[in-house]
Design an enzyme around this catalytic site. Structure first.
Site, PDB file in Angstrom:
ATOM      1  N   HIS A  55      35.808  -7.933  -2.066  1.00  0.00           N
ATOM      2  CA  HIS A  55      36.237  -9.164  -1.395  1.00  0.00           C
ATOM      3  C   HIS A  55      37.315  -9.801  -2.260  1.00  0.00           C
ATOM      4  O   HIS A  55      37.332  -9.632  -3.489  1.00  0.00           O
ATOM      5  CB  HIS A  55      35.069 -10.128  -1.247  1.00  0.00           C
ATOM      6  CG  HIS A  55      34.025  -9.685  -0.280  1.00  0.00           C
ATOM      7  ND1 HIS A  55      33.141 -10.572   0.300  1.00  0.00           N
ATOM      8  CD2 HIS A  55      33.705  -8.461   0.217  1.00  0.00           C
ATOM      9  CE1 HIS A  55      32.331  -9.924   1.109  1.00  0.00           C
ATOM     10  NE2 HIS A  55      32.647  -8.638   1.075  1.00  0.00           N
ATOM     11  N   GLU A  57      37.771 -12.745  -3.387  1.00  0.00           N
ATOM     12  CA  GLU A  57      37.277 -13.589  -4.466  1.00  0.00           C
ATOM     13  C   GLU A  57      36.829 -12.771  -5.665  1.00  0.00           C
ATOM     14  O   GLU A  57      37.149 -13.084  -6.817  1.00  0.00           O
ATOM     15  CB  GLU A  57      36.086 -14.442  -4.000  1.00  0.00           C
ATOM     16  CG  GLU A  57      36.380 -15.339  -2.829  1.00  0.00           C
ATOM     17  CD  GLU A  57      35.982 -14.728  -1.482  1.00  0.00           C
ATOM     18  OE1 GLU A  57      36.375 -13.575  -1.204  1.00  0.00           O
ATOM     19  OE2 GLU A  57      35.295 -15.411  -0.713  1.00  0.00           O
ATOM     20  N   CYS A  85      31.163 -15.872   1.003  1.00  0.00           N
ATOM     21  CA  CYS A  85      29.867 -15.350   1.408  1.00  0.00           C
ATOM     22  C   CYS A  85      28.888 -15.529   0.234  1.00  0.00           C
ATOM     23  O   CYS A  85      29.269 -15.992  -0.845  1.00  0.00           O
ATOM     24  CB  CYS A  85      29.984 -13.872   1.782  1.00  0.00           C
ATOM     25  SG  CYS A  85      30.340 -12.790   0.368  1.00  0.00           S
ATOM     26  N   CYS A  88      29.986 -13.630  -3.006  1.00  0.00           N
ATOM     27  CA  CYS A  88      31.113 -14.265  -3.693  1.00  0.00           C
ATOM     28  C   CYS A  88      30.723 -15.619  -4.274  1.00  0.00           C
ATOM     29  O   CYS A  88      31.136 -15.962  -5.387  1.00  0.00           O
ATOM     30  CB  CYS A  88      32.297 -14.391  -2.741  1.00  0.00           C
ATOM     31  SG  CYS A  88      32.982 -12.778  -2.279  1.00  0.00           S
TER      32      CYS A  88
END
Length: 152
Positions: A55, A57, A85, A88
């Protein structure tokens, strides 16, 4: 924030989200800053790397930590185009990021102001300052356009 220019870090995160969409990834971009300097940046790269943890992040945090030579990102701000999410959000806490700025809320997958609200849990060891809605219209449009194009 209509009528006000976006902070440079969020504008960069939105540009990275555009790059993600062009590569067939969900359009999310993230930038880690400290004192106005970009320490790490990334876009979603799960499909291209076959890595479910890639992801934006997570990758941006990895880059910033490597650049600083330490796992803790004290005094840093993470700018991201979509509410993080649970994975993260946990990584943001573990990295001790001081401030989280996100554009669009994610009612289905978000874990900061939506869903489990990770930072409100008593087991959470670090709670960053959270500011949402910065660049929300642009980020929401990116996501909407991306998913509309996938449906047809």
């Amino acid at each position: 924030m209509a009528g006000f220019p976006l902070p440079a870090a969020m504008a960069r995160a939105l540009a990275l989200a555009d790059e993600a969409a062009a590569a067939g990834e969900v359009p999310v971009g993230a930038v880690v800053t400290k004192g106005g300097e970009i320490l790490g940046e990334a876009r979603n790269a799960m499909r291209g790397t076959f890595d479910p943890t890639a992801h934006a992040e997570i990758v941006a945090i990895r880059h910033a930590a490597t650049r600083l030579g330490q796992a803790r990102l004290d005094g840093c701000t993470l700018w991201v185009t979509l509410e993080p999410c649970a994975m993260c959000a946990a990584a943001i806490g573990l990295a001790r990021i001081e401030k989280l700025v996100f554009a669009a809320e994610d009612p289905k997958g978000g874990a900061v102001v939506s869903g489990p609200r990770l930072y409100a849990q008593p087991t959470c060891h670090h709670r960053p300052e959270v500011l949402g809605g910065i660049g929300e219209e642009a980020a929401a449009a990116q996501l909407r356009d991306f998913f509309v194009a996938r449906r047809y």
